[in-house]
Design an enzyme around this catalytic site. Structure first.
Site: not given
Length: 306
Positions: A14, A142, A209, A248, A250, A267, A269, A273
């Site tokens: 990443e 990601s 992205y 964050r 998901d 999951e 994070n 990002g």
């Protein structure tokens, strides 16, 4: 606190995402009046430590992926006694290990997908569970390496032979429906966003992205009970792992069944990002917090676990 070192780049899959996050953060912190020292992190740890001398007041950790959000750099910063943004060693390591995090979520009674760890050799030989299912690396972010195996799909053996993420993978049931995400700052859930991948069948690396790779609907138009549940589960997951700062979560939301549908935590994070297309800044802005204000909050909440 005026001098902030920004760690970005790194040596994970990443790296490009981290470079984008770092560039955004550096500009925002300078706009807020901080003196910033950008440090493009490479494979030479000694050079990184040297770049951190004399010690800054804080480190803004803008690294993503392995060695940046798995507890590795956090341990170095703890050793050096430098406060840093985001979660500490333990929470970072647990969150990065999807199997370990999932075990804790199950113990806490949080809703997760059925699945298990499978050796790549076994995956090459046969389907490990009924189709459709998802194959994912246990310690990448990601959506790197994530594959969905559907009915009639003959890619399973090829995926196993080309696998480059260790000797095993996490295999989980595929949850139909919608993609949701919830940001958390401290002990507060921000909002629920629905993510619509534009070009691809799921929210993969490109969708995350690439320009116009996805559309974000905030607040998500979901059943009110589901909205509240997603906010609660995100905060619970943050606490279960002992996260700090911002995170964050998901989710998948299957609304094809009886209301309010099935919400599944995928999951968490610990290094969300902060690129121009990222979700956490978008949710903060939805609540009236500008990007420089968000970055300032992160620096002000930097800590050291030494």
């Amino acid at each position: 606190m005026t001098r902030v070192a920004v760690l970005y780049g790194g040596i994970s899959a990443e790296r490009e995402v981290s470079l984008s996050t770092g560039a955004q953060v550096i500009a925002a912190l300078r706009q807020s009046g901080f003196e910033t020292d950008p440090i493009d992190v490479g494979a030479d740890l000694g050079a990184v430590i040297a770049a951190l001398m004399p010690k800054p007041d804080a480190v803004f950790n803008a690294l993503h992926g392995r060695f940046g959000e798995d507890g590795a750099i956090q341990g170095v910063l703890d050793w050096l006694g430098i406060p840093y943004t985001h979660s500490g060693v333990r929470a970072s390591a647990l969150a990065m290990d999807k199997a370990a995090a999932k075990a804790l979520f199950i113990a806490a009674g949080l809703p997760v997908a059925r699945g298990r760890m499978v050796s790549i050799a076994d995956l090459e030989t046969a389907d490990p569970m009924p189709l459709p299912y998802v194959v994912k690396p246990v310690n990448e972010g990601s959506s790197v390496g994530v594959e969905i195996i559907r009915g009639g799909d003959n890619r399973r053996a090829d995926i196993a032979r080309a696998w480059r993420f260790g000797i095993s993978a996490l295999v989980e049931e595929y949850i139909p429906g919608r993609e949701l995400t919830v940001g958390v700052m401290g002990d507060r859930a921000l909002a629920v966003t629905e993510i619509l991948a534009v070009a691809n069948s799921f929210y993969d690396y490109e969708s995350k992205y690439a320009d116009h790779g996805s559309r974000h609907i905030i607040p998500a138009a979901v059943h009110p009970d589901t909205y509240a549940r997603a906010m609660d589960v995100a905060v619970a997951a943050h606490r279960v792992l002992g996260c700090r700062g911002a995170s964050r979560c998901d989710f998948r939301y299957d609304d094809t069944i009886e209301d309010p549908g099935r919400l599944v935590l995928l999951e968490i994070n610990t290094q969300p990002g902060l690129t121009p297309t990222s979700l956490l800044p978008e949710q903060a802005a939805h609540l009236g917090m500008s990007f420089p204000q968000l970055c300032t909050w992160m620096v002000e909440n930097a800590a050291c676990r030494a």
